[in-house]
Design a protein around this motif. Structure first.
Motif, PDB file in Angstrom:
ATOM      1  N   PHE A  91       0.838  -1.201   0.000  1.00  0.00           N
ATOM      2  CA  PHE A  91       0.000   0.000   0.000  1.00  0.00           C
ATOM      3  C   PHE A  91       0.867   1.243   0.000  1.00  0.00           C
ATOM      4  CE2 PHE A  91      -2.771  -3.068   2.220  1.00  0.00           C
ATOM      5  CZ  PHE A  91      -3.824  -3.044   1.311  1.00  0.00           C
ATOM      6  N   THR A  92       0.559   2.143  -0.905  1.00  0.00           N
ATOM      7  CA  THR A  92       1.340   3.380  -0.965  1.00  0.00           C
ATOM      8  C   THR A  92       1.251   4.153   0.341  1.00  0.00           C
ATOM      9  OG1 THR A  92       0.654   3.450  -3.244  1.00  0.00           O
ATOM     10  CG2 THR A  92       1.825   5.354  -2.418  1.00  0.00           C
ATOM     11  N   ARG A  93       0.079   4.100   0.965  1.00  0.00           N
ATOM     12  CA  ARG A  93      -0.071   4.918   2.179  1.00  0.00           C
ATOM     13  C   ARG A  93       0.852   4.433   3.293  1.00  0.00           C
ATOM     14  NH1 ARG A  93      -5.961   2.618   2.829  1.00  0.00           N
ATOM     15  NH2 ARG A  93      -5.446   0.624   3.749  1.00  0.00           N
ATOM     16  N   THR A  94       1.108   3.130   3.326  1.00  0.00           N
ATOM     17  CA  THR A  94       2.039   2.645   4.348  1.00  0.00           C
ATOM     18  C   THR A  94       3.430   3.217   4.120  1.00  0.00           C
ATOM     19  OG1 THR A  94       0.850   0.605   3.978  1.00  0.00           O
ATOM     20  CG2 THR A  94       2.597   0.548   5.599  1.00  0.00           C
ATOM     21  N   TYR A  95       3.851   3.193   2.852  1.00  0.00           N
ATOM     22  CA  TYR A  95       5.194   3.712   2.547  1.00  0.00           C
ATOM     23  C   TYR A  95       5.268   5.200   2.838  1.00  0.00           C
ATOM     24  CZ  TYR A  95       5.222  -0.719   0.084  1.00  0.00           C
ATOM     25  OH  TYR A  95       5.114  -2.032  -0.225  1.00  0.00           O
ATOM     26  N   LEU A  96       4.158   5.906   2.578  1.00  0.00           N
ATOM     27  CA  LEU A  96       4.149   7.342   2.886  1.00  0.00           C
ATOM     28  C   LEU A  96       4.281   7.554   4.382  1.00  0.00           C
ATOM     29  CD1 LEU A  96       1.444   8.708   0.451  1.00  0.00           C
ATOM     30  CD2 LEU A  96       3.901   9.017   0.365  1.00  0.00           C
ATOM     31  N   VAL A  97       3.614   6.693   5.155  1.00  0.00           N
ATOM     32  CA  VAL A  97       3.750   6.812   6.613  1.00  0.00           C
ATOM     33  C   VAL A  97       5.197   6.611   7.019  1.00  0.00           C
ATOM     34  CG1 VAL A  97       3.151   5.693   8.798  1.00  0.00           C
ATOM     35  CG2 VAL A  97       1.382   6.189   7.134  1.00  0.00           C
ATOM     36  N   TYR A  98       5.882   5.600   6.402  1.00  0.00           N
ATOM     37  CA  TYR A  98       7.298   5.398   6.727  1.00  0.00           C
ATOM     38  C   TYR A  98       8.104   6.648   6.420  1.00  0.00           C
ATOM     39  CZ  TYR A  98       6.169   0.406   6.561  1.00  0.00           C
ATOM     40  OH  TYR A  98       5.630  -0.813   6.762  1.00  0.00           O
ATOM     41  N   LEU A  99       7.893   7.168   5.207  1.00  0.00           N
ATOM     42  CA  LEU A  99       8.695   8.314   4.763  1.00  0.00           C
ATOM     43  C   LEU A  99       8.487   9.502   5.688  1.00  0.00           C
ATOM     44  CD1 LEU A  99       8.178   8.233   0.911  1.00  0.00           C
ATOM     45  CD2 LEU A  99      10.264   7.817   2.154  1.00  0.00           C
ATOM     46  N   PHE A 100       7.235   9.764   5.984  1.00  0.00           N
ATOM     47  CA  PHE A 100       6.960  10.969   6.773  1.00  0.00           C
ATOM     48  C   PHE A 100       7.383  10.788   8.224  1.00  0.00           C
ATOM     49  CE2 PHE A 100       3.741  12.023   3.391  1.00  0.00           C
ATOM     50  CZ  PHE A 100       4.480  13.068   2.903  1.00  0.00           C
ATOM     51  N   SER A 101       7.171   9.587   8.763  1.00  0.00           N
ATOM     52  CA  SER A 101       7.612   9.384  10.154  1.00  0.00           C
ATOM     53  C   SER A 101       9.115   9.530  10.243  1.00  0.00           C
ATOM     54  CB  SER A 101       7.238   7.997  10.674  1.00  0.00           C
ATOM     55  OG  SER A 101       6.093   7.534  10.080  1.00  0.00           O
ATOM     56  N   PHE A 102       9.793   9.015   9.221  1.00  0.00           N
ATOM     57  CA  PHE A 102      11.246   9.122   9.237  1.00  0.00           C
ATOM     58  C   PHE A 102      11.667  10.593   9.154  1.00  0.00           C
ATOM     59  CE2 PHE A 102      15.509   8.690   7.469  1.00  0.00           C
ATOM     60  CZ  PHE A 102      16.012   7.785   8.395  1.00  0.00           C
TER      61      PHE A 102
END
Lengths: 142, 799
Positions: B586-597
């Motif tokens: 899911f793209t949204r999961t990867y976005l969460v990773y990117l933004f949390s990082f």
């Protein structure tokens, strides 16, 4: 969406406004070096004038009135934008170096000629054609 | 660069020639064209014997990557010459044997290419003086061994064996490279003969044990020592000539070579001495114990090879022990000579035994000890060769195996008696392990011969009734068997020519004392032990049937193969689990990773770095700015909570126009113009797309997901604000804009500074931005026009 055939007011006004917008876009384009404006905004304005024709009439009319293939126009624009920087190399100068000179033309008076305008012309053509490619492609699609 | 450099590469060059001439060769077996290469090289290396015998060495240097200390230096002393002769000599015999063994239907050119590649690699390993070059050739042996094991690549077992040997030996090889680099960094050179004189420097480095462990990992994995021996029994899936050549005579001795070669450097360290000698002894006992239970002839020989390698390794360990303590020349003398002598002996009898197995397999189409039997009358010559070589392996006089086995047991007694062996009363463990290992060696050697050739022939069990093998296949094992007898009767032929130079090379000093090997030198402990071994071995073999089932009690869960397979499965399982757990798709999961990082990194930087928290000097805030900001805030909030898409599109354009207003008030007319035009066009495009889009489906999202998103969004927003404020308040230098203000007319001949920067000063950016725009337009055109359906291609629709 079906066009109404009796848009007399819109169509008549379009005929007038089209040229006003076109003139304005030329003004923005040519005045870019001295006043706000330039290739990008000028291109957008020209595109807007053409879009106005689409709105008032339809795609077919635009194609009859302006029989330009915008994909080819895009190429012309790219040639100007990418080719211009190389021209200065032909004269032994650095890549992307511009020249300008002032000449006296009888009617206009002292006028500056600047190679940057040719580059800007490339930008202008690209913006016009890309905008119209997008609008026409999406509009024609069903 | 000398001829020696070329000589190493002759096999691989010849392989290319043979491959390219393959189409012209129809009648004759390709092996005949290959055979001259190892024979020539063998003769070439024989010419070095007079040089080496005189105590000289041959050194030829060649700069390769001199800057990285990687030079192609070759060094011939006794040790490398011994190995070079083994490689080319056994290589010639193996090529000769393979001509009879492999039929013309096989992919012969591939086989010989791999074999010649291996020969080059192996010669490179033993002749290189540079550790990095040695590593290069070392890995080349792993690769060519991998290719040879998987020669019959349509069999699953071959691929499994090749894979296993590759993983284990390359693991060791890479570890070894680490050790080499440590040594090279300490010594400042990678040339072994420049490192040896610096052993005091190496000795004084406290963390040298890391290098020792890494290098020994390389040597132990290659030479199939405990617990890394598991690849060798599975490598028996290779064609028998390969097993004979690689997995008994040459490649598995690369680790032995390395240990012998590096003995002068590392023998000072107890870790080296004890790990080499004990791993060797454990391997000896464990592998000879396991060899007895094998049903497959090649399985017996594989475990036997492992155990013999362990024996050589343990002697090398004790040689290092003697070298270090130096209390008594005898220990390391005998240990060194024993190791070298057994190395030669093992190559002769084990190569021959493998070839015998190949013949038996070739004639009967089986290798199972349960089916075979009674071949003696049918294959008398084969039986004779097998008996001689197997007895040599068992250590029976008058064959050469007896001599080296005597030395081995002798060394073990000496190690027990040595005053400072670090074990005090536990020194007795050396001879006990040695005797146990020798007993099992005796049992499986006898078993090998009697079960295959003795007894009765069961014609029903054997796929094919055998007859004597052709002479083409018998020649090579016969030559080796003759050597076994010859070296047994006249061992001193070797002592001056090969063994003494090899010993001097290994100990890196010239010892005047001559080696004299004799069959009988009085009744001593070693002889008595040997007699005891024979007696116990014979008794145990006689009652083999009554205790062989004890092996069945050994549960499978305690074998190393079980753990190896489990480790492979487990690691791939864990890797897959880990990947599946975070690669959700899911793209949204990867976005969460990117933004949390992003926000986490910002927070980390703010906390850890010592930042001057000075806020920027603020300008006057006007009522207009507050109004526009309020509009933006309200419309942004509306986008977030909007239920209908149309509403959010309009709110988005509201934000866009407010931005244009901001540009107006912050005196950026060009930006304001462009922003207005662009905003209008994007809104129009949104509206075009809007018609085709489904409704917003916000209500389907879970609350937990919403909260998570909320937290991430807030933290990203706060971190961007923090970065903005901090960077605004901490300007380290002035802007360069004054230059543009000064020169916009002078150089650019314009008054609109923005435009002059865009087309003149920084025209490059504009150039590529227009290209980006053009690509976007073309991309949209293509996406819309060229719609590929799932089934097949559909060309561009033209109207």
């Amino acid at each position: 969406m079906r066009k109404q055939d009796n848009d007399v007011i819109l169509r008549s006004m379009t005929l007038v406004i089209f040229f006003i917008i076109l003139t304005f876009s030329f003004a923005l384009f040519f005045g870019g070096h001295y006043t706000p404006g330039g290739g990008f905004v000028g291109g957008l304005m020209t595109a807007a004038a053409l879009i106005l024709i689409i709105i008032a009439y339809d795609m077919k009319t635009l194609k009859e009135a302006v029989s330009i293939d915008f994909k080819k126009l895009l190429n012309v624009g790219l040639i100007f934008a990418i080719g211009m920087p190389f021209v200065s190399m032909l004269f032994g100068k650095n890549f992307f170096q511009h020249f300008h000179t002032y000449i006296d033309i009888p009617v206009f008076g002292k006028t500056s000629l600047h190679t940057a305008v040719l580059f800007d012309l490339g930008v202008y053509l690209i913006v016009v054609s890309v905008t119209l490619i997008i609008i026409l492609t999406i509009g024609e699609n069903e | 660069m000398t001829f020696l450099h070329i000589a190493i590469f002759i096999p691989i060059i010849w392989a290319i020639i043979v491959k390219s001439l393959e189409r012209f060769i129809h009648r004759l077996h390709i092996g005949w064209y290959v055979l001259p290469v190892p024979v020539f090289l063998f003769i070439y290396f024989l010419t070095y014997i007079p040089i080496i015998k005189g105590g000289d060495v041959h050194y030829s240097a060649m700069h390769l990557m001199h800057h990285f200390m990687m030079d192609f230096n070759l060094y011939i002393d006794g040790l490398s010459l011994l190995f070079a002769l083994l490689i080319t000599g056994i290589g010639s015999l193996v090529v000769l044997y393979s001509i009879g063994y492999l039929s013309q239907k096989e992919q012969l050119s591939h086989f010989y290419i791999y074999l010649l590649m291996f020969m080059t690699a192996m010669l490179g390993v033993v002749l290189s003086d540079n550790l990095l070059m040695l590593y290069l050739f070392w890995e080349l042996t792993s690769i060519s061994s991998f290719l040879l094991i998987s020669f019959w690549n349509n069999r699953a077992r071959s691929l499994y064996g090749a894979h296993k040997s590759m993983i284990i030996t390359v693991f060791g090889g890479v570890m070894m490279l680490g050790g080499f680099i440590i040594i090279g960094n300490i010594a400042g050179t990678f040339n072994i003969h420049e490192i040896i004189p610096q052993f005091e420097l190496i000795q004084s480095t406290p963390s040298i044990w890391i290098a020792i462990i890494l290098i020994l990992l390389g040597a132990f994995t290659k030479s199939a020592q405990f617990p890394f021996y598991i690849w060798l029994p599975d490598a028996m899936e290779a064609p028998t000539p390969v097993s004979a050549y690689l997995h008994s005579a040459t490649m598995v001795k690369a680790g032995i070579y390395l240990v012998a070669r590096l003995t002068p450097i590392f023998s000072f360290h107890d870790l080296w001495i004890y790990s080499v000698s004990f791993v060797g002894l454990i391997t000896l006992v464990w592998a000879s114990f396991n060899a007895v239970k094998q049903d497959d002839l090649k399985g017996v020989l594989a475990f036997s090879t492992v155990s013999q390698l362990g024996m050589i390794m343990s002697m090398l360990g004790l040689a290092a022990f003697g070298y270090n303590h130096g209390y008594n020349d005898a220990v390391f003398q005998v240990a060194t000579v024993g190791a070298i002598f057994h190395l030669i002996n093992h190559a002769t009898f084990k190569g021959s035994l493998f070839m015998i197995v190949g013949i038996v397999d070739h004639e009967t189409h089986t290798r199972s000890l349960k089916k075979l039997g009674g071949l003696m009358t049918l294959m008398p010559i084969t039986t004779g060769i097998a008996t001689v070589t197997a007895l040599s392996m068992a250590g029976v006089p008058p064959f050469n195996g007896f001599l080296s086995k005597e030395m081995f047991i002798n060394v073990m007694y000496m190690a027990m008696d040595a005053p400072n062996n670090g074990f005090n009363n536990f020194g007795i463990i050396f001879p006990i392990l040695a005797i146990i290992g020798s007993i099992f060696t005796f049992i499986y050697s006898i078993m090998f011969v009697i079960k295959t050739f003795g007894g009765k022939l069961n014609k029903d069990d054997i796929p094919q009734v055998p007859h004597e093998a052709p002479w083409l296949m018998l020649t090579s094992p016969l030559i080796l068997a003759v050597l076994v007898v010859f070296f047994g009767l006249f061992p001193n032929v070797l002592s001056e020519t090969i063994i003494e130079p090899a010993r001097n090379a290994m100990l890196h000093q010239s010892i005047e004392e001559h080696v004299h090997i004799s069959m009988f030198h009085g009744v001593n402990k070693a002889l008595i032990s040997t007699i005891v071994i024979f007696i116990i071995g014979s008794i145990l073999f006689y009652f083999l049937k009554s205790w062989i089932h004890l092996y069945d009690k050994h549960p499978e869960k305690l074998t190393l193969n079980y753990y190896y397979d489990r480790l492979l499965d487990f690691s791939s399982l864990i890797a897959r689990k880990i990947t599946q757990s975070y690669m959700t798709g899911f793209t949204r999961t990867y976005l969460v990773y990117l933004f949390s990082f992003l926000s986490g990194l910002t927070l980390f930087a703010l906390v850890m770095k010592d930042i001057q928290y000075s806020l920027p000097k603020l300008g006057q805030i006007t009522i207009v700015e507050i109004t526009i900001t309020l509009i933006i805030v309200i419309s942004t909030t509306m986008i977030i909570i909007a239920k209908s898409r149309l509403f959010s599109i309009i709110m988005l354009s509201c934000v866009g126009y407010s931005m244009a207003l901001f540009f107006v008030f912050f005196r950026a007319p060009d930006l304001a113009l462009t922003q207005l035009a662009i905003e209008t066009i994007t809104t129009a495009l949104f509206l075009i797309c809007f018609y085709h889009l489904p409704k917003l489906s916000r209500h389907e999202e879970q609350r937990r997901f919403k909260i998570g998103n909320f937290i991430v969004a807030i933290s990203v927003g706060l971190s961007v604000i923090a970065i903005g404020l901090l960077s605004l308040g901490n300007k380290t230098f002035d802007s360069i804009s004054q230059y543009y203000i000064d020169n916009v007319y002078k150089l650019g001949a314009g008054e609109n500074m923005v435009n002059v920067i865009l087309v003149d000063f920084r025209g490059f950016d504009t150039l590529f931005e227009t290209v980006v725009l053009a690509i976007t337009g073309i991309g949209i055109y293509i996406l819309v026009k060229l719609r590929l359906s799932k089934g097949g291609r559909r060309n561009e629709k033209t109207r």
